[in-house]
Design a protein around this motif. Sequence first.
Motif, PDB file in Angstrom:
ATOM      1  N   ALA A  30       0.812  -1.214   0.000  1.00  0.00           N
ATOM      2  CA  ALA A  30       0.000   0.000   0.000  1.00  0.00           C
ATOM      3  C   ALA A  30       0.845   1.263   0.000  1.00  0.00           C
ATOM      4  N   HIS A  31       1.961   1.233   0.730  1.00  0.00           N
ATOM      5  CA  HIS A  31       2.788   2.435   0.912  1.00  0.00           C
ATOM      6  C   HIS A  31       4.265   2.098   0.723  1.00  0.00           C
ATOM      7  N   ASP A  34       6.293  -0.806   3.040  1.00  0.00           N
ATOM      8  CA  ASP A  34       5.566  -2.039   3.372  1.00  0.00           C
ATOM      9  C   ASP A  34       6.267  -3.276   2.810  1.00  0.00           C
ATOM     10  N   HIS A 129      -3.998  -1.350   3.883  1.00  0.00           N
ATOM     11  CA  HIS A 129      -3.446  -2.675   3.575  1.00  0.00           C
ATOM     12  C   HIS A 129      -4.574  -3.647   3.251  1.00  0.00           C
TER      13      HIS A 129
HETATM   14 ZN   LIG Z   1       1.549   0.609   4.836  1.00  0.00          ZN
END
Ligand SMILES: [Zn+2]
Length: 225
Positions: A30-31, A34, A129
């Motif tokens: 997601a980011h 991660d 997530h």
């Molecule tokens: Zn994340």
Amino acid sequence: MKRACDTEVTPESRSLAARYSGRTVLAVGAHPDDLEIGLGGTLARLERSGARVVMCVASIPKDYDVRLAEARRGAEILGCELRLLFEDGPRRLEDVKTYELVERLDAAIRELEPAALFTHSASDFHNDHLLLHQACLPTQRLAYFDFFAYHPTNCRPVPVAFHPRAYVDITQTIDAKMHAITAHASQFGGRNLDTEMYREHAHAQGRIIGVPYAEGLDVMRMLLS
Ligand SMILES: [Zn+2]
């Protein structure tokens, strides 16, 4: 006479290298950070084994330039390609329509034809997530690929109900994983958080399978041939 069951299965023929060497694997997070936290050691091992490893980051919510530079550095340390699912600036995943998220993931699957897909687990606790986990599920309809989920990723330890079914020995790549995590300086040093818990976690996972360091994966779908 040699029977079928006498056929030798060498460690190499069962290895991660043999399974994905010369093929593409896709890991989505997601980011930024991660993927390094969740399976950085596995990704580095895959790359060193001759796989093309694409790290796809779905969103950068804020501090875009800083976090993009950190993501590039993290991927570079692991020897992987970095992609952004959305390349037009900061955004939150919650602001993206589910169908649009699935369309982007579908496009990546169609283009890359991965032999394996890695994503967040249903046991994660961060809503972004979980959104990405959910959006990855329908991509399975497009083609066959092995499908794994990695341990919930967090900057501070929290209790999670994650039960790995497969383990990857990352003893050779734990240092690369740790180095790649620390590339995300804005998330750790910048917030007075230390990264040593990731080494400790990998050590505890390794104990389960009798190696110094490991990463656990949940098996969502896997062809045994
Ligand atoms: Zn994340």
